[in-house]
Design a protein around this motif. Sequence first.
Motif, PDB file in Angstrom:
ATOM      1  N   THR A 143       0.831  -1.202   0.000  1.00  0.00           N
ATOM      2  CA  THR A 143       0.000   0.000   0.000  1.00  0.00           C
ATOM      3  C   THR A 143       0.865   1.251   0.000  1.00  0.00           C
ATOM      4  O   THR A 143       1.895   1.313   0.677  1.00  0.00           O
ATOM      5  CB  THR A 143      -0.910   0.025   1.245  1.00  0.00           C
ATOM      6  N   GLY A 194      -7.119  -4.240  -4.204  1.00  0.00           N
ATOM      7  CA  GLY A 194      -6.467  -4.368  -5.494  1.00  0.00           C
ATOM      8  C   GLY A 194      -5.419  -3.306  -5.719  1.00  0.00           C
ATOM      9  O   GLY A 194      -5.301  -2.338  -4.962  1.00  0.00           O
ATOM     10  N   SER A 195      -4.662  -3.493  -6.793  1.00  0.00           N
ATOM     11  CA  SER A 195      -3.573  -2.577  -7.122  1.00  0.00           C
ATOM     12  C   SER A 195      -4.053  -1.522  -8.116  1.00  0.00           C
ATOM     13  O   SER A 195      -3.955  -1.688  -9.328  1.00  0.00           O
ATOM     14  CB  SER A 195      -2.393  -3.353  -7.715  1.00  0.00           C
ATOM     15  N   PHE A 196      -4.600  -0.443  -7.608  1.00  0.00           N
ATOM     16  CA  PHE A 196      -5.037   0.684  -8.431  1.00  0.00           C
ATOM     17  C   PHE A 196      -4.967   1.932  -7.570  1.00  0.00           C
ATOM     18  O   PHE A 196      -4.650   1.858  -6.372  1.00  0.00           O
ATOM     19  CB  PHE A 196      -6.462   0.461  -8.961  1.00  0.00           C
ATOM     20  N   LYS A 197      -5.284   3.077  -8.150  1.00  0.00           N
ATOM     21  CA  LYS A 197      -5.131   4.336  -7.420  1.00  0.00           C
ATOM     22  C   LYS A 197      -6.477   4.958  -7.076  1.00  0.00           C
ATOM     23  O   LYS A 197      -7.405   4.965  -7.883  1.00  0.00           O
ATOM     24  CB  LYS A 197      -4.300   5.337  -8.227  1.00  0.00           C
ATOM     25  N   GLU A 238     -11.917  -0.847  -8.338  1.00  0.00           N
ATOM     26  CA  GLU A 238     -11.281  -0.290  -9.529  1.00  0.00           C
ATOM     27  C   GLU A 238     -10.886   1.157  -9.276  1.00  0.00           C
ATOM     28  O   GLU A 238     -11.304   1.770  -8.289  1.00  0.00           O
ATOM     29  CB  GLU A 238     -12.209  -0.382 -10.733  1.00  0.00           C
ATOM     30  N   GLU A 239     -10.083   1.700 -10.186  1.00  0.00           N
ATOM     31  CA  GLU A 239      -9.504   3.029 -10.000  1.00  0.00           C
ATOM     32  C   GLU A 239     -10.570   4.108  -9.839  1.00  0.00           C
ATOM     33  O   GLU A 239     -11.639   4.060 -10.443  1.00  0.00           O
ATOM     34  CB  GLU A 239      -8.599   3.356 -11.195  1.00  0.00           C
ATOM     35  N   PRO A 290      -3.639  -1.114  -2.885  1.00  0.00           N
ATOM     36  CA  PRO A 290      -3.961   0.174  -3.527  1.00  0.00           C
ATOM     37  C   PRO A 290      -2.956   1.279  -3.241  1.00  0.00           C
ATOM     38  O   PRO A 290      -2.192   1.228  -2.273  1.00  0.00           O
ATOM     39  CB  PRO A 290      -5.338   0.522  -2.937  1.00  0.00           C
ATOM     40  N   THR A 291      -2.998   2.280  -4.107  1.00  0.00           N
ATOM     41  CA  THR A 291      -2.263   3.529  -3.912  1.00  0.00           C
ATOM     42  C   THR A 291      -3.301   4.610  -3.621  1.00  0.00           C
ATOM     43  O   THR A 291      -4.214   4.828  -4.411  1.00  0.00           O
ATOM     44  CB  THR A 291      -1.452   3.900  -5.166  1.00  0.00           C
ATOM     45  N   LYS A 307       3.216  -5.468  -6.720  1.00  0.00           N
ATOM     46  CA  LYS A 307       2.281  -4.447  -6.229  1.00  0.00           C
ATOM     47  C   LYS A 307       0.862  -5.007  -6.265  1.00  0.00           C
ATOM     48  O   LYS A 307       0.293  -5.203  -7.323  1.00  0.00           O
ATOM     49  CB  LYS A 307       2.393  -3.189  -7.099  1.00  0.00           C
ATOM     50  N   ARG A 308       0.288  -5.262  -5.119  1.00  0.00           N
ATOM     51  CA  ARG A 308      -1.029  -5.897  -5.054  1.00  0.00           C
ATOM     52  C   ARG A 308      -2.004  -5.149  -4.155  1.00  0.00           C
ATOM     53  O   ARG A 308      -3.134  -5.608  -3.947  1.00  0.00           O
ATOM     54  CB  ARG A 308      -0.894  -7.344  -4.586  1.00  0.00           C
TER      55      ARG A 308
END
Length: 226
Positions: free
Chosen positions: A93, A135-138, A153-154, A119-120, A116-117
């Motif tokens: 994260t 998940g890995s999204f922003k 999702e992003e 979130p950002t 990278k798994r």
Amino acid sequence: MSFWKNIQQEIAIIRERDPAIHSNMEVFLYPSFKVMLSYRRAHKLYVKGHYFWARWVSQRAARKTGIEIHPGAQIGKGLFIDHGTGVIIGETTIIGDNCTLYQGVTLGGTGKEHGKRHPTIGNNVMISAGAKVLGSFKIGDNSKIGAGSVVLEEVPPNSTVVGVPGRVVKRNNERLPQEDLDQTHLPDPICEDIECLKRENDMLGCRVHELEYQLAKLQKAETETK
């Protein structure tokens, strides 16, 4: 940043955002204060490759506070965790500056994948109680995640997300002020869709009545001419 500056910064953050705190001494009892000091220490150990000791520090903090932050997570300045019980922040994260998390928030992955798994999270983001970001999204800057939402999702900047799965409602690209920590008065896209359908249905009903009236007039005129 020195140890004392860290303490001063954490005190200022908590007092700014929690009206229930009445003195600096109360801050020392606050779970967010304790866990963030432990996280900073654990993260330094993690970066230096002392993974066991980093996890030892973070797990002790988790048992004491109910907040589990993996020492590998990257957290900017100004993170505030209100109440905090049940908050989980995964290893990969990334959290920007001046973010706020409430109790029960999970920043997690969706499986056992490597790399990278998690979130950002951008700057000035508020994630309300019980929300799950998986998940890995922003999550874009200045966004708000509604209580109980599940985000998969992003999310664009300056947005509000509500529902399961999370639905994005744009906020006219206006910056959301950091002091706006209202978790309840958020847009509801489902209600908005229902209201739109009701308005369209009313318009169609009026149109049908008008056509029926015009048809009745025509039929009456035809009858009179015969």
